[in-house]
Scaffold this motif. Structure first.
Motif, PDB file in Angstrom:
ATOM      1  N   GLN A   7      -0.948  -9.543   5.429  1.00 16.70           N
ATOM      2  CA  GLN A   7      -2.096  -9.278   4.582  1.00 16.70           C
ATOM      3  C   GLN A   7      -2.520 -10.550   3.856  1.00 16.70           C
ATOM      4  O   GLN A   7      -1.766 -11.074   3.032  1.00 16.70           O
ATOM      5  CB  GLN A   7      -1.801  -8.160   3.578  1.00 16.70           C
ATOM      6  CG  GLN A   7      -3.021  -7.747   2.776  1.00 16.70           C
ATOM      7  CD  GLN A   7      -2.747  -6.581   1.824  1.00 16.70           C
ATOM      8  OE1 GLN A   7      -1.638  -6.379   1.355  1.00 16.70           O
ATOM      9  NE2 GLN A   7      -3.781  -5.800   1.551  1.00 16.70           N
TER      10      GLN A   7
ATOM     11  N   PHE B 228      -7.816   1.527   0.515  1.00 12.69           N
ATOM     12  CA  PHE B 228      -8.110   1.284   1.926  1.00 12.69           C
ATOM     13  C   PHE B 228      -8.211   2.615   2.659  1.00 12.69           C
ATOM     14  O   PHE B 228      -7.302   3.439   2.579  1.00 12.69           O
ATOM     15  CB  PHE B 228      -6.997   0.468   2.592  1.00 12.69           C
ATOM     16  CG  PHE B 228      -6.862  -0.946   2.091  1.00 12.69           C
ATOM     17  CD1 PHE B 228      -5.885  -1.276   1.160  1.00 12.69           C
ATOM     18  CD2 PHE B 228      -7.692  -1.947   2.575  1.00 12.69           C
ATOM     19  CE1 PHE B 228      -5.748  -2.581   0.699  1.00 12.69           C
ATOM     20  CE2 PHE B 228      -7.558  -3.256   2.127  1.00 12.69           C
ATOM     21  CZ  PHE B 228      -6.589  -3.561   1.187  1.00 12.69           C
TER      22      PHE B 228
ATOM     23  N   PRO C 244      -4.312  -4.961   5.484  1.00 12.52           N
ATOM     24  CA  PRO C 244      -3.149  -5.337   6.304  1.00 12.52           C
ATOM     25  C   PRO C 244      -3.534  -5.383   7.784  1.00 12.52           C
ATOM     26  O   PRO C 244      -4.333  -4.583   8.259  1.00 12.52           O
ATOM     27  CB  PRO C 244      -2.146  -4.210   6.046  1.00 12.52           C
ATOM     28  CG  PRO C 244      -2.597  -3.579   4.772  1.00 12.52           C
ATOM     29  CD  PRO C 244      -4.077  -3.722   4.741  1.00 12.52           C
TER      30      PRO C 244
ATOM     31  N   TYR D  48       3.392  -6.078   9.053  1.00 14.08           N
ATOM     32  CA  TYR D  48       1.974  -6.297   8.824  1.00 14.08           C
ATOM     33  C   TYR D  48       1.813  -7.611   8.072  1.00 14.08           C
ATOM     34  O   TYR D  48       2.665  -8.004   7.280  1.00 14.08           O
ATOM     35  CB  TYR D  48       1.365  -5.182   7.964  1.00 14.08           C
ATOM     36  CG  TYR D  48       1.002  -3.924   8.696  1.00 14.08           C
ATOM     37  CD1 TYR D  48       1.952  -2.935   8.940  1.00 14.08           C
ATOM     38  CD2 TYR D  48      -0.310  -3.688   9.099  1.00 14.08           C
ATOM     39  CE1 TYR D  48       1.607  -1.762   9.593  1.00 14.08           C
ATOM     40  CE2 TYR D  48      -0.665  -2.507   9.752  1.00 14.08           C
ATOM     41  CZ  TYR D  48       0.297  -1.558   9.987  1.00 14.08           C
ATOM     42  OH  TYR D  48      -0.048  -0.398  10.625  1.00 14.08           O
TER      43      TYR D  48
ATOM     44  N   VAL E 214       5.428  -3.613  16.157  1.00 14.69           N
ATOM     45  CA  VAL E 214       5.978  -2.282  15.954  1.00 14.69           C
ATOM     46  C   VAL E 214       7.273  -2.177  16.737  1.00 14.69           C
ATOM     47  O   VAL E 214       7.320  -2.523  17.923  1.00 14.69           O
ATOM     48  CB  VAL E 214       5.016  -1.167  16.431  1.00 14.69           C
ATOM     49  CG1 VAL E 214       5.643   0.210  16.180  1.00 14.69           C
ATOM     50  CG2 VAL E 214       3.666  -1.273  15.722  1.00 14.69           C
TER      51      VAL E 214
ATOM     52  N   GLY F 245      -0.286   1.838  15.439  1.00 17.11           N
ATOM     53  CA  GLY F 245      -0.907   1.050  14.388  1.00 17.11           C
ATOM     54  C   GLY F 245      -2.079   1.756  13.740  1.00 17.11           C
ATOM     55  O   GLY F 245      -2.659   2.680  14.287  1.00 17.11           O
ATOM     56  N   LEU F 246      -2.401   1.335  12.519  1.00 16.43           N
ATOM     57  CA  LEU F 246      -3.567   1.828  11.800  1.00 16.43           C
ATOM     58  C   LEU F 246      -4.660   0.771  11.838  1.00 16.43           C
ATOM     59  O   LEU F 246      -4.377  -0.421  11.736  1.00 16.43           O
ATOM     60  CB  LEU F 246      -3.210   2.101  10.341  1.00 16.43           C
ATOM     61  CG  LEU F 246      -2.306   3.285  10.017  1.00 16.43           C
ATOM     62  CD1 LEU F 246      -1.902   3.262   8.554  1.00 16.43           C
ATOM     63  CD2 LEU F 246      -2.982   4.591  10.362  1.00 16.43           C
TER      64      LEU F 246
ATOM     65  N   PRO G 258       0.842  -1.206   0.000  1.00 18.79           N
ATOM     66  CA  PRO G 258       0.000   0.000   0.000  1.00 18.79           C
ATOM     67  C   PRO G 258       0.873   1.251   0.000  1.00 18.79           C
ATOM     68  O   PRO G 258       1.968   1.259   0.571  1.00 18.79           O
ATOM     69  CB  PRO G 258      -0.781  -0.119   1.315  1.00 18.79           C
ATOM     70  CG  PRO G 258      -0.657  -1.543   1.731  1.00 18.79           C
ATOM     71  CD  PRO G 258       0.651  -2.014   1.215  1.00 18.79           C
TER      72      PRO G 258
ATOM     73  N   LEU H 271       4.141  -7.640   4.967  1.00 18.39           N
ATOM     74  CA  LEU H 271       4.552  -6.292   4.612  1.00 18.39           C
ATOM     75  C   LEU H 271       5.377  -5.668   5.725  1.00 18.39           C
ATOM     76  O   LEU H 271       4.997  -5.719   6.891  1.00 18.39           O
ATOM     77  CB  LEU H 271       3.317  -5.422   4.356  1.00 18.39           C
ATOM     78  CG  LEU H 271       2.459  -5.785   3.147  1.00 18.39           C
ATOM     79  CD1 LEU H 271       1.075  -5.166   3.276  1.00 18.39           C
ATOM     80  CD2 LEU H 271       3.121  -5.322   1.866  1.00 18.39           C
TER      81      LEU H 271
ATOM     82  N   TYR I  48       7.665  -1.613  11.196  1.00 17.03           N
ATOM     83  CA  TYR I  48       6.451  -2.380  11.445  1.00 17.03           C
ATOM     84  C   TYR I  48       6.437  -3.656  10.604  1.00 17.03           C
ATOM     85  O   TYR I  48       6.948  -3.681   9.479  1.00 17.03           O
ATOM     86  CB  TYR I  48       5.215  -1.565  11.024  1.00 17.03           C
ATOM     87  CG  TYR I  48       5.130  -0.156  11.558  1.00 17.03           C
ATOM     88  CD1 TYR I  48       5.948   0.859  11.074  1.00 17.03           C
ATOM     89  CD2 TYR I  48       4.177   0.178  12.518  1.00 17.03           C
ATOM     90  CE1 TYR I  48       5.845   2.159  11.543  1.00 17.03           C
ATOM     91  CE2 TYR I  48       4.065   1.485  12.997  1.00 17.03           C
ATOM     92  CZ  TYR I  48       4.897   2.464  12.499  1.00 17.03           C
ATOM     93  OH  TYR I  48       4.787   3.749  12.974  1.00 17.03           O
TER      94      TYR I  48
ATOM     95  N   ILE J 275       5.087  -2.765  20.294  1.00 18.58           N
ATOM     96  CA  ILE J 275       3.762  -3.371  20.154  1.00 18.58           C
ATOM     97  C   ILE J 275       3.901  -4.786  19.585  1.00 18.58           C
ATOM     98  O   ILE J 275       4.614  -5.014  18.613  1.00 18.58           O
ATOM     99  CB  ILE J 275       2.848  -2.543  19.216  1.00 18.58           C
ATOM    100  CG1 ILE J 275       2.495  -1.211  19.867  1.00 18.58           C
ATOM    101  CG2 ILE J 275       1.578  -3.318  18.875  1.00 18.58           C
ATOM    102  CD1 ILE J 275       1.598  -0.329  19.019  1.00 18.58           C
TER     103      ILE J 275
ATOM    104  N   LEU K 133      -1.801  -5.382  11.629  1.00 20.00           N
ATOM    105  CA  LEU K 133      -0.566  -5.081  12.351  1.00 20.00           C
ATOM    106  C   LEU K 133      -0.120  -6.278  13.174  1.00 20.00           C
ATOM    107  O   LEU K 133      -0.924  -6.904  13.872  1.00 20.00           O
ATOM    108  CB  LEU K 133      -0.784  -3.872  13.267  1.00 20.00           C
ATOM    109  CG  LEU K 133       0.418  -3.392  14.052  1.00 20.00           C
ATOM    110  CD1 LEU K 133       1.511  -2.874  13.112  1.00 20.00           C
ATOM    111  CD2 LEU K 133       0.011  -2.308  15.046  1.00 20.00           C
TER     112      LEU K 133
ATOM    113  N   PHE L 289      -7.497  -0.497   9.535  1.00 17.44           N
ATOM    114  CA  PHE L 289      -7.875  -0.372   8.133  1.00 17.44           C
ATOM    115  C   PHE L 289      -9.331  -0.773   7.902  1.00 17.44           C
ATOM    116  O   PHE L 289      -9.867  -1.656   8.594  1.00 17.44           O
ATOM    117  CB  PHE L 289      -7.004  -1.285   7.263  1.00 17.44           C
ATOM    118  CG  PHE L 289      -5.603  -0.789   7.027  1.00 17.44           C
ATOM    119  CD1 PHE L 289      -4.577  -1.142   7.888  1.00 17.44           C
ATOM    120  CD2 PHE L 289      -5.311   0.023   5.940  1.00 17.44           C
ATOM    121  CE1 PHE L 289      -3.278  -0.695   7.674  1.00 17.44           C
ATOM    122  CE2 PHE L 289      -4.016   0.463   5.713  1.00 17.44           C
ATOM    123  CZ  PHE L 289      -3.001   0.117   6.579  1.00 17.44           C
TER     124      PHE L 289
END
Lengths: 116, 115
Positions: B37, A89, B43, B35, B48, A103-104, A44, B90, B33, B56, B45, A106
């Motif tokens: 998917q 997204f 994605p 991720y 981190v 964190g995000l 992304p 990712l 990070y 994290i 998480l 989504f």
């Protein structure tokens, strides 16, 4: 519990038309709202982001509209082109008081196809 | 091309194998990070790292073990994976925590298949 709901799941738009993708969130603590674009086989990439004290942000053909009271935000792609065909997204995050988010969260994504 | 480089691009491994995914960035970013998917999904998480320290861990199974040897490198060590772990992994980085001026930069991922 899905915290960011995105619609539609897929969208077909004619070349030159307007593509509209909507997102709604539940967590009122969210205060960072980026949109990401992902092409097949790629990671992304950030497209555009908005903060909740702004109702609209425009970058070229891409515009984010934000409605804080309705807890909704949307992406508009004007003059849509075949090269815009990708998965989009929306995302949201809580900014720490010291600045920045980890964190995000989504949305589930919208598969956009622009027909020539 | 992305400024976050991931290797390998593709990896096929058996459930008893041990392998590692690698990620590198030279943008001076201090947050990195991992991720995961799955196909047609967003994605998710996993980990981190902030200033080379794990900040994290999103309750990821111990068969995934992250490592940050220095501020430019991030590894993900894999051991005894299950077929359901097959996904695109990712790596991403940001200058510090994500802000409007310090967004997340993703790599193109490692496509992992567990047989």
């Amino acid at each position: 519990q899905q915290q960011v709901k995105q619609s539609p799941q897929s969208l077909i738009v004619q070349k030159g038309g307007i593509s509209i993708i909507n997102c709604a969130y539940e967590n009122t603590a969210f205060d960072y709202f980026p949109w990401y674009q992902q092409f097949p086989g790629k990671g992304p990439a950030l497209l555009i982001a908005i903060r909740p004290d702004v109702s609209e942000k425009k970058e070229g053909r891409f515009t984010i509209s934000f409605n804080k009271s309705a807890k909704q935000f949307s992406l508009h792609i004007m003059d849509s082109q075949p090269g815009d065909s990708a998965t989009y997204f929306c995302a949201a995050a809580v900014m720490y008081s010291g600045g920045g988010a980890d964190g995000l969260t989504f949305g589930k994504g919208t598969h956009l196809i622009i027909q020539p | 091309d992305t400024e976050v480089t991931q290797t390998p691009k593709h990896l096929v491994m058996g459930m008893t194998n041990k392998k590692s995914l690698k990620c590198e960035q030279h943008m001076g970013h201090r947050a990195m990070y991992w991720y995961k998917q799955k196909a047609k999904k967003p994605p998710e998480l996993m980990f981190v790292y902030s200033y080379e320290k794990l900040s994290i861990n999103e309750s990821v199974p111990s068969r995934f073990s992250p490592e940050c040897p220095n501020s430019s490198l991030l590894n993900l060590h894999l051991h005894a994976l299950q077929p359901e772990d097959s996904a695109l992994y990712l790596c991403a980085s940001s200058q510090g925590r994500q802000t409007y001026n310090s967004p997340l930069h993703f790599g193109n991922g490692t496509r992992l298949t567990v047989t």
